[in-house]
Structure formats: C-alpha cells, structure tokens
Design a protein around this motif. Structure first.
Motif, mmCIF file in Angstrom:
data_model
loop_
_atom_site.group_PDB
_atom_site.id
_atom_site.type_symbol
_atom_site.label_atom_id
_atom_site.label_comp_id
_atom_site.label_asym_id
_atom_site.label_seq_id
_atom_site.Cartn_x
_atom_site.Cartn_y
_atom_site.Cartn_z
ATOM 1 N N ARG A 39 0.823 -1.213 0.000
ATOM 2 C CA ARG A 39 0.000 0.000 0.000
ATOM 3 C C ARG A 39 0.856 1.263 0.000
ATOM 4 N NH1 ARG A 39 -5.336 -0.349 0.470
ATOM 5 N NH2 ARG A 39 -6.040 -2.223 1.481
ATOM 6 N N ALA A 40 1.870 1.291 0.856
ATOM 7 C CA ALA A 40 2.741 2.468 0.936
ATOM 8 C C ALA A 40 3.538 2.644 -0.357
ATOM 9 C CB ALA A 40 3.683 2.339 2.130
ATOM 10 N N ILE A 41 3.983 1.544 -0.929
ATOM 11 C CA ILE A 41 4.719 1.613 -2.201
ATOM 12 C C ILE A 41 3.805 2.137 -3.303
ATOM 13 C CG2 ILE A 41 5.837 0.216 -3.988
ATOM 14 C CD1 ILE A 41 6.868 -1.560 -1.564
ATOM 15 N N ALA A 50 -3.412 -2.738 -6.538
ATOM 16 C CA ALA A 50 -3.657 -3.858 -7.468
ATOM 17 C C ALA A 50 -2.675 -3.834 -8.630
ATOM 18 C CB ALA A 50 -5.094 -3.816 -7.982
ATOM 19 N N LEU A 51 -2.258 -2.636 -9.033
ATOM 20 C CA LEU A 51 -1.299 -2.539 -10.136
ATOM 21 C C LEU A 51 0.077 -3.056 -9.702
ATOM 22 C CD1 LEU A 51 -1.184 -1.654 -13.086
ATOM 23 C CD2 LEU A 51 -0.391 0.581 -12.295
ATOM 24 N N VAL A 52 0.426 -2.817 -8.455
ATOM 25 C CA VAL A 52 1.692 -3.343 -7.920
ATOM 26 C C VAL A 52 1.655 -4.865 -7.982
ATOM 27 C CG1 VAL A 52 3.224 -3.466 -5.913
ATOM 28 C CG2 VAL A 52 2.001 -1.331 -6.418
ATOM 29 N N HIS A 53 0.568 -5.453 -7.510
ATOM 30 C CA HIS A 53 0.426 -6.915 -7.548
ATOM 31 C C HIS A 53 0.398 -7.428 -8.987
ATOM 32 C CE1 HIS A 53 0.008 -7.646 -3.299
ATOM 33 N NE2 HIS A 53 -0.883 -6.671 -3.204
ATOM 34 N N HIS A 54 -0.219 -6.674 -9.867
ATOM 35 C CA HIS A 54 -0.290 -7.090 -11.272
ATOM 36 C C HIS A 54 1.108 -7.211 -11.878
ATOM 37 C CE1 HIS A 54 -1.450 -7.299 -15.475
ATOM 38 N NE2 HIS A 54 -0.621 -6.303 -15.701
ATOM 39 N N TYR A 55 1.936 -6.199 -11.642
ATOM 40 C CA TYR A 55 3.275 -6.205 -12.228
ATOM 41 C C TYR A 55 4.257 -7.114 -11.495
ATOM 42 C CZ TYR A 55 2.388 -2.277 -15.405
ATOM 43 O OH TYR A 55 1.920 -1.480 -16.413
#
Length: 195
Positions: A39-41, A50-55
């Motif tokens: 979340r902080a990133i 969700a985009l962090v998890h996607h990539y």
C-alpha cells in the motif's frame, strides 16, 4: 459518481512499472523489508495497490526485482528441503554453486553481497528479506526447537562459502569443482540442519 471498474488488467500508465520500482526501492530503503507495505509503495508511486500486484506479484518478488536479486532462494530452497532429508545439505550447496557458476548471476550476486556487507541503504532490507522469506522457512523445516539458530548457521556457512569462493577468490576453494565443494560442505550443512 465513478463508473465501476471492469475485470482484467488494472489501469496504469506506461511508466507505472518504473515508478513502482523506484517507489519500492525508496520504501524498502527507508523502512526495511518488514515495515514496507505494498500500500505504501503504491501510494508513493501514485498507483493502485492492485497494479503493484499485477506487475510484481508478492512483496518478496517486488523486493527481489527492486534490488536486482539474481537468486531466489526464497522460492527454490523450500523445494530443496522437500527432497530426501539425508541429502539436503549437499543439495543446498549444489544449488548455490550451480547458479553462481553462471557469470551473470555471479556478477549480480557479488554486487548485491558487497552492497549488503558495506552497510549500504539496502543492507537492512536485504537482511529482513532473507530472514523472513528464507531463514524462517529453513528454520521451520528443521523441526527443531533451535531451528532459527540452525538456519542462521546454514546461512553463515553459505555466505562464507560464497565470499571465499567468488569475492576473495581464496584458493583452492575458488577453483575447486562444485562436486568437491558440495561433498565437503554439504555434511556440515546437514549437521547444522538435522544433527
């Protein structure tokens, strides 16, 4: 009123991946591996989590990519631990040396190792990553009450072997075959794990 989002790939600009990596490097450097959150990133990068998890998938994957970790023992060692118990020590040595015999992997590993030893900004996050994602798994696999100590001893032996062979290039260890080194160091790791 905002329209509901459809299923599929989260939205993000073409530079989102690079912004996420830069934000992750900063977040891990400032807060360490354990305290940095997806979340902080995401907030720092200006994107949805969700985009962090996607990539990148999991936090461990994002961390590994953000600092260029060439080995993923957090993914590979659990599989090694599942094999025949009496061969685990030797399999760990073969795994590490087998990967480090690849010039690109060796060069990147030595770079990361030197950064960690030099107490640079990524030293503490790297230690946190290894402690949580690798050493804790090895400790659990021992089934021993003193599993964390045993796992730390394995780590100390492996790191020492890597430094002596690839950083200091101590002879004759530096030119010994993988088979020779595995046969000599494997039993020590085996004793640390299960002795």
């Amino acid at each position: 009123m905002s329209s509901p989002r459809g299923r599929g790939r989260p939205r993000g600009g073409t530079d989102s991946r690079a912004r996420i990596l830069a934000a992750a490097t900063e977040e891990f450097g400032e807060h360490g591996y354990d305290r940095a959150t997806i979340r902080a990133i995401a907030a720092r990068a200006g994107v949805d989590p969700a985009l962090v998890h996607h990539y990148f998938g999991a936090k461990a994957d994002l961390f590994a990519e953000s600092i260029g970790v060439p080995l993923r023992p957090d993914l590979d060692v659990p599989r090694i631990l599942e094999g025949p118990r009496e061969e685990v020590g030797e399999r760990i040595v073969r795994y590490v040396l087998g990967r480090l015999e690849q010039p690109d992997v060796r060069r990147r590993t030595v770079t990361v190792l030197r950064a960690a030893l030099g107490a640079g900004p990524m030293a503490q996050p790297l230690i946190g990553f290894l402690s949580r994602e690798l050493i804790a798994k090895v400790a659990g696999a021992t089934g021993a009450e003193d599993g964390p100590l045993r796992a730390n001893l394995v780590a100390s032996q492996v790191v020492g072997m890597v430094i002596a062979r690839y950083v200091v290039r101590l002879e004759p260890l530096a030119s010994a075959s993988v088979d020779e080194v595995a046969a000599l160091i494997g039993p020590t790791l085996q004793r640390y794990l299960y002795g």
